[in-house]
Write an enzyme that holds these catalytic residues in place. Structure first.
Site, PDB file in Angstrom:
ATOM      1  N   ASN A   1     -18.368 -15.033  14.870  1.00 34.73           N
ATOM      2  CA  ASN A   1     -17.439 -14.154  15.775  1.00 34.73           C
ATOM      3  C   ASN A   1     -16.355 -14.901  16.495  1.00 34.73           C
ATOM      4  OD1 ASN A   1     -17.250 -11.686  17.326  1.00 34.73           O
ATOM      5  ND2 ASN A   1     -18.302 -12.849  19.223  1.00 34.73           N
TER       6      ASN A   1
ATOM      7  N   HIS B   1     -14.480 -14.890  20.063  1.00 34.88           N
ATOM      8  CA  HIS B   1     -14.700 -14.723  21.503  1.00 34.88           C
ATOM      9  C   HIS B   1     -13.343 -15.025  22.380  1.00 34.88           C
ATOM     10  CE1 HIS B   1     -16.649 -13.486  25.179  1.00 34.88           C
ATOM     11  NE2 HIS B   1     -16.371 -15.110  25.724  1.00 34.88           N
TER      12      HIS B   1
ATOM     13  N   SER C   1     -12.163 -18.877  21.156  1.00 35.79           N
ATOM     14  CA  SER C   1     -13.374 -19.553  20.245  1.00 35.79           C
ATOM     15  C   SER C   1     -13.953 -18.828  18.900  1.00 35.79           C
ATOM     16  CB  SER C   1     -14.298 -19.827  21.262  1.00 35.79           C
ATOM     17  OG  SER C   1     -13.932 -20.635  22.604  1.00 35.79           O
TER      18      SER C   1
ATOM     19  N   ASP D   1     -22.701 -15.602  22.712  1.00 36.23           N
ATOM     20  CA  ASP D   1     -21.684 -16.183  22.806  1.00 36.23           C
ATOM     21  C   ASP D   1     -22.158 -17.841  22.982  1.00 36.23           C
ATOM     22  OD1 ASP D   1     -20.152 -14.155  22.553  1.00 36.23           O
ATOM     23  OD2 ASP D   1     -19.772 -14.028  24.823  1.00 36.23           O
TER      24      ASP D   1
END
Length: 170
Positions: free
Chosen positions: A89, A91, A118, A127
């Site tokens: 992912n 972020h 990130s 996260d």
């Protein structure tokens, strides 16, 4: 998503573009570029049925790595476990700072000199997975959340394809 598709090549292939918002413009773009899509809203069917359909579509497409981009839905622990170590992912913060939402405003409110993005491996904790790469941008006098977001987005488009290629080569 578009940056990931445009950067795909020898390092990785985009097998399917999936969205929980069937009206998402990125789906039309993907189809125009010859990429199969999966479009299904979880409304009315529930999270377990939605994630089962998503998993089936990913497996049918031969997906090995799930790269989230603009996906704002929390994944269940079961889905994450099923794809453990294979979901990444992007972020919009310099993790571990500012997990969750409103990251740019939170950085401004804290008086931070910089913000960024990130890329991380997705785990059951929000996260919190292994950091794979980061990019930093300055927070300038007079910036608001929108100006910081625009600066971070430009870096996301550079960072994510590179990190995804490195991750896929592991």
């Amino acid at each position: 998503m578009m940056a990931l598709v445009e950067a795909a090549g020898d390092a990785y292939e985009v097998a399917v573009v999936a969205s929980d918002k069937p009206e998402a413009p990125g789906l039309t773009w993907a189809l125009e570029h010859g990429i199969p899509i999966f479009a299904l809203s979880p409304k009315g069917i529930g999270k377990p049925a939605y994630e089962a359909a998503l998993t089936a579509a990913l497996r049918e497409a031969g997906v090995e790595i799930v790269a989230l981009a603009g996906y704002m839905r929390l994944l269940s622990d079961e889905f994450v476990a099923d794809w453990r170590g294979r979901i990444v992912n992007i972020h919009p913060s310099l993790l571990p700072k500012y997990k969750g939402l409103d990251t740019h405003q939170r950085a401004i409110d804290a008086g931070d000199a910089e913000a960024g993005c990130s890329v991380h491996v997705v785990t059951e904790e929000l996260d919190a997975g292994e950091l794979l790469g980061q990019a930093r941008v300055p927070i300038l006098p007079g910036d608001d959340a929108d100006t910081v977001a625009a600066r971070v987005l430009a870096e996301e488009h550079r960072l994510y394809p590179r990190v995804l290629a490195e991750f896929a080569a592991r």
